[in-house]
Design a protein around this motif. Sequence first.
Motif, PDB file in Angstrom:
ATOM      1  N   ARG A 146       0.768  -1.146  -0.001  1.00  8.43           N
ATOM      2  CA  ARG A 146      -0.105  -0.038  -0.103  1.00  8.43           C
ATOM      3  C   ARG A 146       0.846   1.300   0.068  1.00  8.43           C
ATOM      4  O   ARG A 146       0.331   2.030  -0.701  1.00  8.43           O
ATOM      5  CB  ARG A 146      -0.805  -0.054   1.229  1.00  8.43           C
ATOM      6  CG  ARG A 146      -1.959  -1.189   1.056  1.00  8.43           C
ATOM      7  CD  ARG A 146      -3.129  -1.116   2.104  1.00  8.43           C
ATOM      8  NE  ARG A 146      -4.052  -2.130   1.545  1.00  8.43           N
ATOM      9  CZ  ARG A 146      -5.224  -2.195   2.092  1.00  8.43           C
ATOM     10  NH1 ARG A 146      -5.781  -1.312   3.101  1.00  8.43           N
ATOM     11  NH2 ARG A 146      -6.194  -3.047   1.723  1.00  8.43           N
ATOM     12  N   LEU A 160       0.948   4.289  -3.000  1.00  6.54           N
ATOM     13  CA  LEU A 160       0.884   5.460  -2.930  1.00  6.54           C
ATOM     14  C   LEU A 160       2.050   6.025  -3.369  1.00  6.54           C
ATOM     15  O   LEU A 160       1.939   7.350  -4.385  1.00  6.54           O
ATOM     16  CB  LEU A 160       1.048   5.859  -1.324  1.00  6.54           C
ATOM     17  CG  LEU A 160      -0.283   5.727  -0.654  1.00  6.54           C
ATOM     18  CD1 LEU A 160      -0.167   6.190   0.938  1.00  6.54           C
ATOM     19  CD2 LEU A 160      -1.521   6.363  -1.142  1.00  6.54           C
ATOM     20  N   ILE A 163       1.554   5.989  -7.546  1.00  4.13           N
ATOM     21  CA  ILE A 163       0.489   7.187  -7.963  1.00  4.13           C
ATOM     22  C   ILE A 163       1.060   8.329  -7.997  1.00  4.13           C
ATOM     23  O   ILE A 163       0.860   9.028  -8.975  1.00  4.13           O
ATOM     24  CB  ILE A 163      -0.589   6.916  -6.830  1.00  4.13           C
ATOM     25  CG1 ILE A 163      -1.456   5.773  -6.711  1.00  4.13           C
ATOM     26  CG2 ILE A 163      -1.482   8.135  -7.019  1.00  4.13           C
ATOM     27  CD1 ILE A 163      -2.749   5.690  -5.943  1.00  4.13           C
ATOM     28  N   ILE A 165      -4.005   4.676 -11.704  1.00  2.00           N
ATOM     29  CA  ILE A 165      -4.214   3.696 -11.041  1.00  2.00           C
ATOM     30  C   ILE A 165      -3.747   2.279 -11.630  1.00  2.00           C
ATOM     31  O   ILE A 165      -3.082   1.612 -10.945  1.00  2.00           O
ATOM     32  CB  ILE A 165      -5.878   3.587 -10.620  1.00  2.00           C
ATOM     33  CG1 ILE A 165      -6.150   4.819  -9.481  1.00  2.00           C
ATOM     34  CG2 ILE A 165      -6.171   2.281  -9.827  1.00  2.00           C
ATOM     35  CD1 ILE A 165      -7.492   5.035  -9.299  1.00  2.00           C
ATOM     36  N   TRP A 198      -7.893  -0.423  -6.179  1.00  2.00           N
ATOM     37  CA  TRP A 198      -8.989   0.306  -5.678  1.00  2.00           C
ATOM     38  C   TRP A 198      -9.468   0.237  -4.283  1.00  2.00           C
ATOM     39  O   TRP A 198      -9.794   1.144  -3.672  1.00  2.00           O
ATOM     40  CB  TRP A 198     -10.117   0.117  -6.392  1.00  2.00           C
ATOM     41  CG  TRP A 198     -10.258   0.786  -7.619  1.00  2.00           C
ATOM     42  CD1 TRP A 198      -9.624   0.351  -9.032  1.00  2.00           C
ATOM     43  CD2 TRP A 198     -10.830   2.189  -7.874  1.00  2.00           C
ATOM     44  NE1 TRP A 198      -9.985   1.482  -9.801  1.00  2.00           N
ATOM     45  CE2 TRP A 198     -10.413   2.557  -9.244  1.00  2.00           C
ATOM     46  CE3 TRP A 198     -11.702   2.846  -7.275  1.00  2.00           C
ATOM     47  CZ2 TRP A 198     -11.077   3.822  -9.944  1.00  2.00           C
ATOM     48  CZ3 TRP A 198     -12.133   3.977  -7.630  1.00  2.00           C
ATOM     49  CH2 TRP A 198     -11.971   4.422  -9.113  1.00  2.00           C
ATOM     50  N   ILE A 203      -6.949   1.812  -1.673  1.00  2.00           N
ATOM     51  CA  ILE A 203      -7.260   3.422  -1.917  1.00  2.00           C
ATOM     52  C   ILE A 203      -8.544   3.595  -1.177  1.00  2.00           C
ATOM     53  O   ILE A 203      -8.644   4.662  -0.177  1.00  2.00           O
ATOM     54  CB  ILE A 203      -7.372   3.917  -3.274  1.00  2.00           C
ATOM     55  CG1 ILE A 203      -6.126   3.666  -4.317  1.00  2.00           C
ATOM     56  CG2 ILE A 203      -8.035   5.163  -3.463  1.00  2.00           C
ATOM     57  CD1 ILE A 203      -6.218   4.035  -5.541  1.00  2.00           C
ATOM     58  N   ASN A 242      -8.259   6.014   2.392  1.00  2.00           N
ATOM     59  CA  ASN A 242      -8.951   7.307   2.256  1.00  2.00           C
ATOM     60  C   ASN A 242     -10.110   7.327   3.380  1.00  2.00           C
ATOM     61  O   ASN A 242     -10.296   8.367   4.130  1.00  2.00           O
ATOM     62  CB  ASN A 242      -9.895   7.372   0.767  1.00  2.00           C
ATOM     63  CG  ASN A 242      -8.967   7.926  -0.071  1.00  2.00           C
ATOM     64  OD1 ASN A 242      -7.922   8.426   0.018  1.00  2.00           O
ATOM     65  ND2 ASN A 242      -9.516   8.103  -1.508  1.00  2.00           N
ATOM     66  N   VAL A 264      -5.747  10.148  -1.718  1.00  2.00           N
ATOM     67  CA  VAL A 264      -5.778   9.895  -3.282  1.00  2.00           C
ATOM     68  C   VAL A 264      -7.042  10.595  -3.838  1.00  2.00           C
ATOM     69  O   VAL A 264      -8.121  10.241  -3.458  1.00  2.00           O
ATOM     70  CB  VAL A 264      -5.824   8.285  -3.626  1.00  2.00           C
ATOM     71  CG1 VAL A 264      -5.566   8.389  -5.110  1.00  2.00           C
ATOM     72  CG2 VAL A 264      -4.460   7.758  -3.050  1.00  2.00           C
ATOM     73  N   ARG A 303      -9.108  11.173  -7.403  1.00  2.00           N
ATOM     74  CA  ARG A 303      -9.229  10.384  -8.850  1.00  2.00           C
ATOM     75  C   ARG A 303     -10.245  10.546  -9.394  1.00  2.00           C
ATOM     76  O   ARG A 303     -11.258  11.443  -9.085  1.00  2.00           O
ATOM     77  CB  ARG A 303      -9.392   8.677  -8.044  1.00  2.00           C
ATOM     78  CG  ARG A 303     -10.639   8.449  -7.163  1.00  2.00           C
ATOM     79  CD  ARG A 303     -10.309   7.230  -6.584  1.00  2.00           C
ATOM     80  NE  ARG A 303     -11.637   7.298  -5.488  1.00  2.00           N
ATOM     81  CZ  ARG A 303     -11.986   6.251  -5.014  1.00  2.00           C
ATOM     82  NH1 ARG A 303     -11.103   5.199  -4.904  1.00  2.00           N
ATOM     83  NH2 ARG A 303     -12.726   6.399  -4.178  1.00  2.00           N
ATOM     84  N   ALA A 318      -5.077   9.487 -11.385  1.00  2.00           N
ATOM     85  CA  ALA A 318      -5.101   9.575  -9.782  1.00  2.00           C
ATOM     86  C   ALA A 318      -3.789  10.332  -9.454  1.00  2.00           C
ATOM     87  O   ALA A 318      -2.750  10.089 -10.149  1.00  2.00           O
ATOM     88  CB  ALA A 318      -4.911   8.189  -9.058  1.00  2.00           C
ATOM     89  N   GLY A 360      -2.251  13.313   1.333  1.00  2.00           N
ATOM     90  CA  GLY A 360      -1.484  12.098   1.218  1.00  2.00           C
ATOM     91  C   GLY A 360      -0.031  12.445   0.958  1.00  2.00           C
ATOM     92  O   GLY A 360       0.860  11.332   1.196  1.00  2.00           O
TER      93      GLY A 360
END
Length: 254
Positions: free
Chosen positions: A17, A21, A24, A30, A45, A48, A52, A60, A62, A72, A78
């Motif tokens: 994860r 980040l 991105i 994405i 997804w 994210i 979030n 993020v 998007r 994104a 972030g």
Amino acid sequence: MSLTSALTQQLSRRPQRLALLEQIAVQGSITRAAKAAGLSYKAAWDAIDELNNLAERPLVERTVGGKGGGGARLSAEGERILALYKRLESLQARLLECAESEHDLELLGRLMLRTSARNQLSGRVLDIVAQGRNDLVNVELSGGGRIQAQITHDSTEKLELVPGQAVVALIKAGWLRLQSISATPDEQVNQLQGRVEEILEAEDGPCEVRIGLPSGQTLCALVKGERLARLDLKVGEPVRAQFAPGQVLLGTAL
């Protein structure tokens, strides 16, 4: 314990994860970020959405359906969290070096359990109302919206809940009951309104409906095909999600 602690625990337990980040920020897509981080598009997804939901402000930003599967970029929050975590990485490495044995590390792993609940919404305790052996905990979600959780008084004491404390509300996707905005809501249960972001249909089980809340958080609901057909939901349309206070589990950062 702050919500930032919950986020850093998520990132430390799931390094992909953190990689997502970072990618991105570099890729701006994405699809490309997921591939670079070793995740499937759906897993990206889901990650994210969860990050979030745990943050006080979305990490993020998007756009759905853009070229390459949706654009994104990291929000200012972030970028701040990513920079913070990188600084914490070196401190974490030093702390782990202080562990006296491998058993210590295994114990830490057992204490920081994962959960199967798809919906993890961050918020803060507003107040706690005693109801016999139970307590009704009123929670204000990050970015707005309020829900109630009914838990035992013993659980309130065990979690050491007090007004103002940061909590994470856990709600299983199968517990959400979707309803059109025009229908009469059940005032005895929690109500969260948002817009349908995506519908993932399945022939051999319940369909998955992603709902974007005004706060930037995302709900995931599992809906049987026949009910989904009756609701006739469309992407972009408003929808109401209902769930009982007793179906809300509360957690606090370690």
